[in-house]
Motif scaffolding. Structure first.
Motif, short mmCIF file in Angstrom:
data_model
loop_
_atom_site.label_atom_id
_atom_site.label_comp_id
_atom_site.label_asym_id
_atom_site.label_seq_id
_atom_site.Cartn_x
_atom_site.Cartn_y
_atom_site.Cartn_z
N HIS A 204 14.26 93.89 20.71
CA HIS A 204 14.16 94.32 19.31
C HIS A 204 14.74 93.26 18.37
N ASP A 205 15.84 92.70 18.78
CA ASP A 205 16.53 91.72 17.93
C ASP A 205 15.63 90.51 17.64
N ASP A 206 14.90 90.08 18.64
CA ASP A 206 14.04 88.90 18.44
C ASP A 206 12.90 89.19 17.47
N VAL A 207 12.47 90.44 17.42
CA VAL A 207 11.46 90.82 16.43
C VAL A 207 12.10 90.77 15.04
N ILE A 208 13.29 91.38 14.93
CA ILE A 208 13.97 91.44 13.63
C ILE A 208 14.32 90.03 13.13
N ASP A 209 14.83 89.19 14.04
CA ASP A 209 15.28 87.85 13.65
C ASP A 209 14.14 86.84 13.59
N LEU A 210 12.92 87.27 13.87
CA LEU A 210 11.75 86.37 13.87
C LEU A 210 12.01 85.18 14.80
N SER A 211 12.63 85.46 15.93
CA SER A 211 12.97 84.37 16.87
C SER A 211 11.72 83.86 17.57
N ASP A 212 11.78 82.64 18.03
CA ASP A 212 10.64 82.12 18.78
C ASP A 212 11.01 81.73 20.21
N SER A 213 12.30 81.74 20.55
CA SER A 213 12.65 81.43 21.94
C SER A 213 13.90 82.16 22.39
N ARG A 214 13.95 82.40 23.67
CA ARG A 214 15.14 82.99 24.30
C ARG A 214 15.15 82.59 25.77
N ARG A 215 16.33 82.30 26.25
CA ARG A 215 16.51 81.90 27.65
C ARG A 215 15.54 80.78 28.02
#
Ligand code: FPP
Ligand code: MG
Length: 483
Positions: A204-215
């Protein structure tokens, strides 16, 4: 749209602020570094420091597999999205803490763990032992903690009362490994649940933060779309909720359910990211200011405890103090709540008495605050590749975390930039320079160090053991980590 802007604005890694005093290394190296930092007070006995990973390596190596068993859905794409973040190597710090703490708690003599009857049963054998009548003819799910919670045909509408008969059968074998290691089966399940809740919140956080990468990979929203990422997060929470209920401990159910609510509360505080004024009924959405509908009064709503009248905030110092309080409260809800309440839950399951339970809670709280404050510091110092996720994102997202709050304390003019969420051209750069000029990162590290020290003190309420030493090491490594 905003995401594109953020990507465009991202600075190349060479522009990162560098604090020469500290070396940034992998989490594993951080653990080694931490070994050297441990205070002599906690090394007085023959107890040897352990690599925190090795002390629970059996449980940790099975973590992803056990979680996969818990989350299986009959829908292949849903399966794919909800297991996506478990495929890449994460820090797994939350389950690691729960498992090592559980092992440390097992060193308390049973005669002193009499707050509740120590529940040594597996999550699936207890009701049988208590003589609860069987519901179904045979058990399809739930002979062991490793079994799937929900067989695939659940998806096709078969009455779960008949299919799911998880409580009626004894286990074929007792969990020998758990017995040897001192970790109770339910504590192991707790570690898995905690990681599931955390992972749901990341989707959910990556949607809210408009993130494009993780791990080190495209984030869930990018790899699968926002809609799928949100639904997969919801699905993980649904699965986690069943697993929580099966712990059959009302206190633990309450603790874990509260962490879910706390995560959302923390994220809401971050959305506003400021002390609310009576007049502030707006929220930014995709670069536009939107009015929040007024309450109709039909349903009673409580006022936010940070809501203040404009005239209440008069001087700069009070203003800064309120901002720090808000920041720490948000940090507790967003990060430390899950750690503190899961540590408390591990202690409750162990049957430990109230003072130990309280120290375990405080340990998780202090460690969680330290962890997030370090994260906020790393956001200023790490490069994207070292961090595994976009770094230096907070200022660009308009977030005022500890480093800039410390700079603002010294330089009141920065309040305007914070209020407008660093939106004007040059704001982000001015803020970064101010953080450098006023030693914002060093002060942030000092703040994190205080929480680290408090967490180490909490640990001293536990008997000395390898597991306790491993927890001390892990606590120190949170300060020295690079990602
Ligand atoms: C990461 O923060 C995010 C969290 C610790 C919590 C996010 C919580 C929600 C989105 C509320 C919904 C909760 C559930 C349980 C579905 P960050 O953005 O500072 O860290 P990052 O850099 O790793 O993204
Ligand atoms: Mg984020």
């Amino acid at each position: 749209m905003l995401r594109r802007t953020i990507l465009k604005q991202r600075q190349p890694s060479k522009s990162c602020l560098v604090i020469p005093k500290y070396t940034y290394s992998s989490f594993k190296t951080a653990v080694e570094t931490a070994e050297k930092l441990i205070s002599p007070q906690s090394t007085t006995t023959t107890t040897k420091f352990q690599d925190p990973f090795s002390i629970v390596s059996h449980e940790m190596s099975n973590l992803a597999k056990s979680i996969a068993n818990l989350i299986g859905s009959g829908h292949p794409t849903l399966n794919r999205v909800s297991s996506y973040y478990f495929e890449a190597e994460g820090k797994n710090v939350r389950p690691l803490i729960v498992l090592i703490l559980s092992k440390a708690l097992s060193k308390i003599p049973k005669s002193e763990r009499n707050r509740i009857i120590i529940d040594e049963f597996d999550v699936t054998e207890q009701e049988h032992i208590k003589g609860t009548p069987k519901y179904g003819q045979e058990s399809i799910a739930g002979n062991s903690v490793d079994d799937s919670l929900s067989p695939l045909n659940i998806l096709h509408g078969i009455n779960p009362r008949i299919i799911l008969d998880p409580l009626s059968k004894p286990m074929d074998k007792l969990p020998e490994m758990d017995k040897l290691n001192g970790i109770l089966p339910k504590q192991r399940r707790l570690a898995e649940i905690v990681e599931m809740i955390h992972t749901a919140s990341l989707l959910h956080d990556d949607v809210i933060d408009l993130s494009d990468s993780r791990r080190g990979r495209p984030s869930g929203n990018i790899a699968f779309t926002n809609k799928m990422a949100v639904l997969a997060g919801d699905f993980l929470l649904g699965r986690a909720s069943v697993a929580i209920a099966r712990l059959r401990n009302p206190e633990v159910i309450e603790l874990l359910s509260t962490t879910i609510a706390n995560l959302v509360e923390g994220e809401f505080m971050q959305l506003k990211n400021t002390v609310l004024s009576e007049k502030d009924n707006t929220i930014e959405n995709d670069g536009q200011i939107k009015n929040i509908p007024e309450a109709t009064g039909k349903v009673p709503t409580e006022k936010h405890e940070y809501r203040v009248n404009e005239q209440d905030i008069v001087d700069h110092e009070t203003n800064v103090q309120a901002a720090f309080e808000y920041y720490l409260h948000k940090t507790y809800l967003k990060t430390a709540s899950l750690m503190s309440k899961s540590c408390r839950a591990a202690a409750v399951l162990s049957g430990a008495q109230d003072p130990i339970i309280e120290n375990c809670y405080q340990f998780g709280r202090n460690l969680g605050l330290c962890f997030q404050i370090v994260d906020d510091m790393l956001d200023y110092t790490s490069s994207d590749s070292a961090f595994g996720k976009p770094s230096q994102a907070d200022l660009k997202l308009g977030l005022a975390t500890a480093p800039i709050l410390f700079a603002w304390k010294q330089e009141p003019k920065l309040g305007d930039l914070i209020a407008r969420k660093f939106k004007e051209t040059g704001d982000v750069e001015i803020a970064r320079r101010a953080v450098e000029k006023y030693n914002g990162l060093e002060k942030t590290r000092e703040m994190a160090t205080n929480y680290c020290m408090a967490a180490l003190k909490n640990l001293r309420s536990l008997p000395e053991s390898d597991a306790r030493s491993a927890l001390e090491l892990l606590t120190n490594s949170v300060l020295t980590r690079s990602k």
